[in-house]
Write a protein that holds these residues in place. Structure first.
Motif, PDB file in Angstrom:
ATOM      1  N   ASP A 473       0.826  -1.201   0.000  1.00 28.03           N
ATOM      2  CA  ASP A 473       0.000   0.000   0.000  1.00 28.03           C
ATOM      3  C   ASP A 473       0.863   1.254   0.000  1.00 28.03           C
ATOM      4  OD1 ASP A 473      -2.170  -1.666   0.027  1.00 28.03           O
ATOM      5  OD2 ASP A 473      -2.497  -1.513   2.198  1.00 28.03           O
ATOM      6  N   VAL A 474       1.955   1.227   0.769  1.00 29.58           N
ATOM      7  CA  VAL A 474       2.842   2.393   0.800  1.00 29.58           C
ATOM      8  C   VAL A 474       3.438   2.641  -0.578  1.00 29.58           C
ATOM      9  CG1 VAL A 474       5.024   3.251   1.741  1.00 29.58           C
ATOM     10  CG2 VAL A 474       3.355   2.173   3.254  1.00 29.58           C
ATOM     11  N   ARG A 475       3.801   1.604  -1.267  1.00 30.20           N
ATOM     12  CA  ARG A 475       4.376   1.774  -2.603  1.00 30.20           C
ATOM     13  C   ARG A 475       3.340   2.329  -3.565  1.00 30.20           C
ATOM     14  NH1 ARG A 475       6.814  -3.502  -5.286  1.00 30.20           N
ATOM     15  NH2 ARG A 475       4.610  -4.068  -5.073  1.00 30.20           N
ATOM     16  N   ARG A 476       2.080   1.908  -3.424  1.00 26.93           N
ATOM     17  CA  ARG A 476       1.034   2.420  -4.314  1.00 26.93           C
ATOM     18  C   ARG A 476       0.773   3.894  -4.047  1.00 26.93           C
ATOM     19  NH1 ARG A 476      -2.491  -0.997  -3.155  1.00 26.93           N
ATOM     20  NH2 ARG A 476      -3.825   0.168  -1.712  1.00 26.93           N
ATOM     21  N   TYR A 477       0.724   4.289  -2.770  1.00 20.27           N
ATOM     22  CA  TYR A 477       0.488   5.698  -2.443  1.00 20.27           C
ATOM     23  C   TYR A 477       1.654   6.558  -2.903  1.00 20.27           C
ATOM     24  CZ  TYR A 477      -3.207   3.771   0.498  1.00 20.27           C
ATOM     25  OH  TYR A 477      -4.308   3.101   0.958  1.00 20.27           O
ATOM     26  N   ALA A 478       2.861   6.038  -2.743  1.00 18.46           N
ATOM     27  CA  ALA A 478       4.018   6.802  -3.197  1.00 18.46           C
ATOM     28  C   ALA A 478       3.988   6.996  -4.708  1.00 18.46           C
ATOM     29  CB  ALA A 478       5.305   6.090  -2.782  1.00 18.46           C
ATOM     30  N   THR A 479       3.493   5.984  -5.427  1.00 20.70           N
ATOM     31  CA  THR A 479       3.378   6.116  -6.886  1.00 20.70           C
ATOM     32  C   THR A 479       2.368   7.208  -7.245  1.00 20.70           C
ATOM     33  OG1 THR A 479       3.932   3.785  -7.136  1.00 20.70           O
ATOM     34  CG2 THR A 479       2.889   4.862  -9.005  1.00 20.70           C
ATOM     35  N   TYR A 480       1.230   7.272  -6.524  1.00 23.38           N
ATOM     36  CA  TYR A 480       0.232   8.310  -6.779  1.00 23.38           C
ATOM     37  C   TYR A 480       0.814   9.693  -6.531  1.00 23.38           C
ATOM     38  CZ  TYR A 480      -3.196   4.522  -6.799  1.00 23.38           C
ATOM     39  OH  TYR A 480      -3.905   3.375  -7.090  1.00 23.38           O
ATOM     40  N   ILE A 481       1.520   9.856  -5.423  1.00 27.90           N
ATOM     41  CA  ILE A 481       2.094  11.161  -5.090  1.00 27.90           C
ATOM     42  C   ILE A 481       3.116  11.589  -6.144  1.00 27.90           C
ATOM     43  CG2 ILE A 481       3.501  12.389  -3.389  1.00 27.90           C
ATOM     44  CD1 ILE A 481       2.189  10.692  -1.234  1.00 27.90           C
ATOM     45  N   LEU A 482       3.976  10.634  -6.555  1.00 32.34           N
ATOM     46  CA  LEU A 482       4.964  10.961  -7.574  1.00 32.34           C
ATOM     47  C   LEU A 482       4.313  11.350  -8.893  1.00 32.34           C
ATOM     48  CD1 LEU A 482       7.936  11.095  -8.363  1.00 32.34           C
ATOM     49  CD2 LEU A 482       7.841   8.685  -8.942  1.00 32.34           C
ATOM     50  N   ALA A 483       3.238  10.665  -9.272  1.00 31.02           N
ATOM     51  CA  ALA A 483       2.529  11.014 -10.497  1.00 31.02           C
ATOM     52  C   ALA A 483       1.909  12.412 -10.395  1.00 31.02           C
ATOM     53  CB  ALA A 483       1.456   9.963 -10.791  1.00 31.02           C
ATOM     54  N   GLY A 484       1.366  12.724  -9.191  1.00 31.72           N
ATOM     55  CA  GLY A 484       0.793  14.055  -9.011  1.00 31.72           C
ATOM     56  C   GLY A 484       1.832  15.145  -9.113  1.00 31.72           C
ATOM     57  N   LEU A 485       3.006  14.916  -8.505  1.00 30.87           N
ATOM     58  CA  LEU A 485       4.068  15.917  -8.595  1.00 30.87           C
ATOM     59  C   LEU A 485       4.538  16.108 -10.030  1.00 30.87           C
ATOM     60  CD1 LEU A 485       6.178  14.962  -5.433  1.00 30.87           C
ATOM     61  CD2 LEU A 485       4.645  16.926  -5.715  1.00 30.87           C
TER      62      LEU A 485
END
Length: 498
Positions: A473-485
């Motif tokens: 889950d942490v890896r998925r959330y980090a992917t979302y944040i990176l995509a947003g940035l």
């Protein structure tokens, strides 16, 4: 004319020979000569297709035992042979036994044999070694020219005719093959020693020899395997004769194979008939001087089938878990003073005869104020003199948080079944260390003073259980944040260009 006179002189000597011998005085039989052991090496120069040999000759006593022939670098052992020679010289009878080891060279070249020694019947014989030259294989010989005498026929054969072939007889031997168990019935898990032996009398040594035993051994082992038993085979060793007495008669026993079998259930152990092929020599009816006077043949010896009954263990709550054997407790501890919060090592060892592989670690009973870690397991197995045993050691690390007497006998117990007494027994510790000091509630481990991670992070970390997919889950959330940035950065770059 001279040739005719020579033949006449030879015939006269042959006729007069018995008269000359009759004039010699008859001497009484002499006593047996002293025991003598000699080593003899084969030819130093030979082709690669021939064997190099090392032999020892024993005279004056029957063979009891001898050490192994040396291993030669560049050569492979290729079987042994034995020869018994009896000589009667001036009324004195001497008997020599010669054991010869054959060596086959791997390739052509020059080899050096280092000095070596062998022990025969307790006597040490030494050899200074040798330098060997292994040449090429000889080429095929050309046929003899026409008109020449056939090979093996000399001038005497041409004059008096070729001698008749020797007639051989097969003497009776007293050898036999036997499969010998040391017990006729055992309990489930109890060991039974089974040995395959070949027996012969000392007088049969010159009649029998082993034939391709390494090639026969795998088939013999397949016949001895037991589907319902744990097998502990003894280490393979060179087959040497052992003097034994059976029925008041001396025999030489060759130990071919031996193993310890531990039945896993109550099915009987069934060993079928085992066959062994041996070389048996036939002896000439009329021995001739200078000839071997033996003809090689083969004979098959068979060991009778054996069945060993297996009895179930008596009723017990842990009957399917206990070990079977005769064991004693060997315990040890690594210190004499004990304080609360300090770790110490306690060793619980079971020593004796039995299947150590089936000996499980004793179950530790939980106790308030005591932490137990381990065990570390170490096993030492010994196979010697038809017995299999050793010891199995369990090492525990204990940390007591409360003072007082530590009753190890109530913490560690090992239940086993003793087949000698037919009863269950228990190994219990006898050591009762006394722990001193105040009650400790903190962990027995200390953080490293030179590492801030262990000081600040390890003991402040939460001990709350986390779900197994937390990192995913942490890896998925980090992917979302990176995509947003990345999206924000792209939008900013697009606005800057306008």
């Amino acid at each position: 004319m001279m040739r005719f006179l020579g033949w006449m002189l030879l015939v006269l000597c042959t006729i007069a020979g018995p008269q000359v011998w009759a004039q010699q005085p008859v001497r009484p039989p002499a006593t047996t000569s002293a025991v003598r052991v000699e080593l003899e090496l084969g030819r130093a120069t030979f082709p690669v297709t021939e064997y190099f040999t090392i032999s020892f000759r024993l005279s004056g006593a029957p063979l009891e035992r001898y050490s192994a022939f040396p291993d030669l670098e560049g050569f492979k052992k290729s079987g042994k042979s034995s020869t018994t020679t009896t000589r009667i010289v001036e009324g004195r009878t001497t008997t020599e036994l010669t054991i010869t080891q054959r060596y086959a060279a791997y390739a052509e070249g020059e080899y050096t044999i280092k000095p070596f020694s062998m022990t025969v019947n307790g006597q040490v014989a030494r050899s200074a070694g040798a330098k060997l030259t292994v040449g090429q294989a000889p080429t095929a010989t050309a046929p003899p020219p026409a008109g020449s005498a056939p090979q093996g026929i000399g001038l005497m054969d041409l004059l008096f005719g070729k001698p008749k072939p020797q007639e051989y007889v097969e003497p009776k031997d007293n050898a036999f093959l036997a499969l010998v168990p040391d017990k006729t019935s055992v309990y489930v898990g109890e060991g039974v020693h089974v040995g395959l032996y070949f027996y012969l009398t000392p007088s049969d040594q010159g009649l029998l020899d082993f034939y391709n035993f390494p090639g026969q051994l795998p088939g013999i082992l397949r016949q001895l395997r037991q589907r319902t038993a744990w097998e502990e085979s003894f280490n393979e060793q060179e087959i040497v004769p052992e003097p034994v007495t059976m029925g008041g008669k001396p025999f030489l026993r060759y130990r071919l194979y031996e193993a310890e079998y531990y039945p896993l259930n109550s099915e009987p152990l069934v060993f079928g008939e085992v066959a062994l092929q041996m070389v048996k020599y036939r002896l000439a009816k009329k021995p001739a001087e200078g000839l071997d006077n033996r003809m090689e043949g083969y004979k098959t010896y068979r060991a009778a089938a054996r069945t060993i009954a297996v009895k179930p263990l008596p009723p017990h709550p842990l009957r399917d878990q206990v070990a079977v054997g005769s064991y004693q407790l060997r315990e040890a501890i690594d210190r004499t003073a004990f304080r609360t919060g300090q770790a110490f090592t306690y060793t619980f060892g079971a020593e004796g005869e039995g299947n150590l592989a089936a000996l499980n670690a004793p179950v530790v009973q939980p106790r308030t104020g005591l932490e137990v870690y381990g065990p570390d397991v170490q096993q030492e197995l010994t196979r010697q003199a038809g017995r299999v045993g050793g010891r199995k050691v369990f090492r525990y690390r204990l940390v007591a948080r409360q003072p007082g007497v530590l009753p190890l006998d109530s913490l560690l117990q090992l239940v086993y079944f003793d087949p000698e007494t037919g009863r269950y027994d228990t190994l219990r510790p006898e050591l009762r260390p006394t722990v001193r000091g105040a009650v400790r509630t903190e962990l027995p481990f200390r953080a490293r003073t030179d590492d801030p991670y262990y000081q600040a992070v390890l003991f402040e970390a939460s001990n709350r259980l986390q779900p197994l997919d937390a990192y995913r889950d942490v890896r998925r959330y980090a992917t979302y944040i990176l995509a947003g940035l990345l999206a924000i950065a792209g939008w900013g770059w697009w606005q800057a260009k306008r």
